[in-house]
Design an enzyme around this catalytic site. Sequence first.
Site, PDB file in Angstrom:
ATOM      1  N   ASN A  12       0.849  -1.199   0.000  1.00 55.27           N
ATOM      2  CA  ASN A  12       0.000   0.000   0.000  1.00 55.27           C
ATOM      3  C   ASN A  12       0.884   1.250   0.000  1.00 55.27           C
ATOM      4  O   ASN A  12       1.717   1.421   0.892  1.00 55.27           O
ATOM      5  CB  ASN A  12      -0.912  -0.057   1.231  1.00 55.27           C
ATOM      6  CG  ASN A  12      -1.833   1.152   1.338  1.00 55.27           C
ATOM      7  OD1 ASN A  12      -1.400   2.288   1.135  1.00 55.27           O
ATOM      8  ND2 ASN A  12      -3.077   0.919   1.683  1.00 55.27           N
ATOM      9  N   ARG A  50      -9.273   8.296  -0.986  1.00 53.71           N
ATOM     10  CA  ARG A  50     -10.260   8.679   0.031  1.00 53.71           C
ATOM     11  C   ARG A  50     -11.106   9.827  -0.481  1.00 53.71           C
ATOM     12  O   ARG A  50     -10.664  10.633  -1.306  1.00 53.71           O
ATOM     13  CB  ARG A  50      -9.560   9.088   1.331  1.00 53.71           C
ATOM     14  CG  ARG A  50      -8.810   7.932   2.000  1.00 53.71           C
ATOM     15  CD  ARG A  50      -8.293   8.360   3.362  1.00 53.71           C
ATOM     16  NE  ARG A  50      -9.370   8.459   4.317  1.00 53.71           N
ATOM     17  CZ  ARG A  50      -9.634   7.548   5.257  1.00 53.71           C
ATOM     18  NH1 ARG A  50      -8.867   6.485   5.401  1.00 53.71           N
ATOM     19  NH2 ARG A  50     -10.646   7.719   6.085  1.00 53.71           N
ATOM     20  N   GLU A  75      -8.620   0.730  -2.986  1.00 53.69           N
ATOM     21  CA  GLU A  75      -9.494   0.755  -1.802  1.00 53.69           C
ATOM     22  C   GLU A  75     -10.376   1.977  -1.910  1.00 53.69           C
ATOM     23  O   GLU A  75      -9.896   3.064  -2.263  1.00 53.69           O
ATOM     24  CB  GLU A  75      -8.665   0.879  -0.519  1.00 53.69           C
ATOM     25  CG  GLU A  75      -7.922  -0.365  -0.162  1.00 53.69           C
ATOM     26  CD  GLU A  75      -7.082  -0.155   1.089  1.00 53.69           C
ATOM     27  OE1 GLU A  75      -7.135   0.927   1.704  1.00 53.69           O
ATOM     28  OE2 GLU A  75      -6.344  -1.060   1.437  1.00 53.69           O
ATOM     29  N   THR A 106      -8.582   3.716   8.371  1.00 54.25           N
ATOM     30  CA  THR A 106      -9.825   2.949   8.379  1.00 54.25           C
ATOM     31  C   THR A 106     -10.044   2.318   9.756  1.00 54.25           C
ATOM     32  O   THR A 106      -9.180   1.623  10.267  1.00 54.25           O
ATOM     33  CB  THR A 106      -9.763   1.846   7.301  1.00 54.25           C
ATOM     34  OG1 THR A 106      -9.295   2.435   6.096  1.00 54.25           O
ATOM     35  CG2 THR A 106     -11.113   1.232   7.060  1.00 54.25           C
ATOM     36  N   GLU A 155     -11.422  -9.333   2.811  1.00 57.40           N
ATOM     37  CA  GLU A 155     -10.192  -8.950   3.505  1.00 57.40           C
ATOM     38  C   GLU A 155     -10.518  -8.803   4.985  1.00 57.40           C
ATOM     39  O   GLU A 155     -11.368  -7.994   5.372  1.00 57.40           O
ATOM     40  CB  GLU A 155      -9.607  -7.639   2.952  1.00 57.40           C
ATOM     41  CG  GLU A 155      -8.323  -7.255   3.691  1.00 57.40           C
ATOM     42  CD  GLU A 155      -7.482  -6.201   2.989  1.00 57.40           C
ATOM     43  OE1 GLU A 155      -7.440  -6.189   1.743  1.00 57.40           O
ATOM     44  OE2 GLU A 155      -6.863  -5.401   3.701  1.00 57.40           O
ATOM     45  N   HIS A 195      -4.180  -4.483   7.833  1.00 57.24           N
ATOM     46  CA  HIS A 195      -4.341  -3.317   8.713  1.00 57.24           C
ATOM     47  C   HIS A 195      -3.467  -3.459   9.952  1.00 57.24           C
ATOM     48  O   HIS A 195      -3.600  -4.408  10.716  1.00 57.24           O
ATOM     49  CB  HIS A 195      -5.798  -3.055   9.130  1.00 57.24           C
ATOM     50  CG  HIS A 195      -6.039  -1.588   9.278  1.00 57.24           C
ATOM     51  ND1 HIS A 195      -5.702  -0.893  10.401  1.00 57.24           N
ATOM     52  CD2 HIS A 195      -6.498  -0.675   8.393  1.00 57.24           C
ATOM     53  CE1 HIS A 195      -5.960   0.389  10.203  1.00 57.24           C
ATOM     54  NE2 HIS A 195      -6.444   0.549   8.998  1.00 57.24           N
TER      55      HIS A 195
HETATM   56  N1  PXP Z   1      -6.273  -3.036   4.153  1.00 54.84           N
HETATM   57  C1  PXP Z   1      -7.209  -2.058   4.171  1.00 54.84           C
HETATM   58  C2  PXP Z   1      -8.574  -2.397   3.711  1.00 54.84           C
HETATM   59  C3  PXP Z   1      -6.882  -0.751   4.579  1.00 54.84           C
HETATM   60  O1  PXP Z   1      -7.827   0.204   4.586  1.00 54.84           O
HETATM   61  C4  PXP Z   1      -5.540  -0.468   4.945  1.00 54.84           C
HETATM   62  C5  PXP Z   1      -5.164   0.935   5.301  1.00 54.84           C
HETATM   63  O2  PXP Z   1      -5.279   1.753   4.163  1.00 54.84           O
HETATM   64  C6  PXP Z   1      -4.612  -1.513   4.898  1.00 54.84           C
HETATM   65  C7  PXP Z   1      -4.997  -2.799   4.519  1.00 54.84           C
HETATM   66  C8  PXP Z   1      -3.175  -1.303   5.249  1.00 54.84           C
HETATM   67  O3  PXP Z   1      -3.087  -0.917   6.577  1.00 54.84           O
HETATM   68  P1  PXP Z   1      -1.693  -0.379   7.134  1.00 54.84           P
HETATM   69  O4  PXP Z   1      -1.415   0.919   6.419  1.00 54.84           O
HETATM   70  O5  PXP Z   1      -1.963  -0.199   8.592  1.00 54.84           O
HETATM   71  O6  PXP Z   1      -0.670  -1.430   6.832  1.00 54.84           O
END
Ligand code: PXP
Length: 246
Positions: A12, A50, A75, A106, A155, A195
Amino acid sequence: MSSVPKLRLGVNIDHVATVRQARGTDYPDPVAAALLAAGAGADGITLHLREDRRHIQDHDLKRLLPLCPVPINLEMAVTDEMLAIACAARPAHVCLVPEKRQERTTEGGLDIAGAPRLIAQACARLHDAGIAVSLFIDPEAAQLDAAQGLAPNLEINTGAYAEANDAKTRDALIEKIAGFARSATAAGFQVHAGHGLNCDNVAPVAAIADIVELNIGHALIARALFIGLPGAIAELRAEMLRARGH
Ligand code: PXP
């Protein structure tokens, strides 16, 4: 050879854009980060457009689409604006997430059970545009029931696990995530998770054989500040492989 399926890593890139937006410059470029990540072995690139455009901008998605050598996972919130953008852009994957203006990141998963029609309609629109949909949900049986037939992927929100500050709670949450992943796989879903994951806490999640993809951002980009993005990806990948027994 292990019979445990490969665990994909989705990188990400949102927080490369966070640094750029902090100064309104045109660097660092999240698209360049995505290409670097793909070259360093990322299996996919995730970005969250976003509603408030706090990090990723529309032009980032537009520039990335024709260049990215690995599948893009967009996303987004379940809104008409985002659905129109996704259906026009047609990334390989969309992950539907809940979004609140005031949140830092999130918080919690989608409440599919609470808004089944809205989410079903969004999934149908994305499916018709040829996009594989993932639903970001908490590992709760009611959400799994509500998700049946809506999308190919789920997910699991690992936020509560990542934030737990004692071993007993963490262990209980891993049990819950593993049980949920088993049921979701048996129900025919491909199971992803993400996350709050980082090199220190990823192993118990990566060890769950029913999970086939992790999406990781903040900790990876933070680590990249010190050792570079390819190094941060290699470090995380090594931890995932070790946990997976590969
Ligand atoms: N998965 C989803 C659906 C998310 O919203 C996020 C944050 O944007 C992540 C994974 C990745 O989370 P992190 O940035 O805490 O690794």
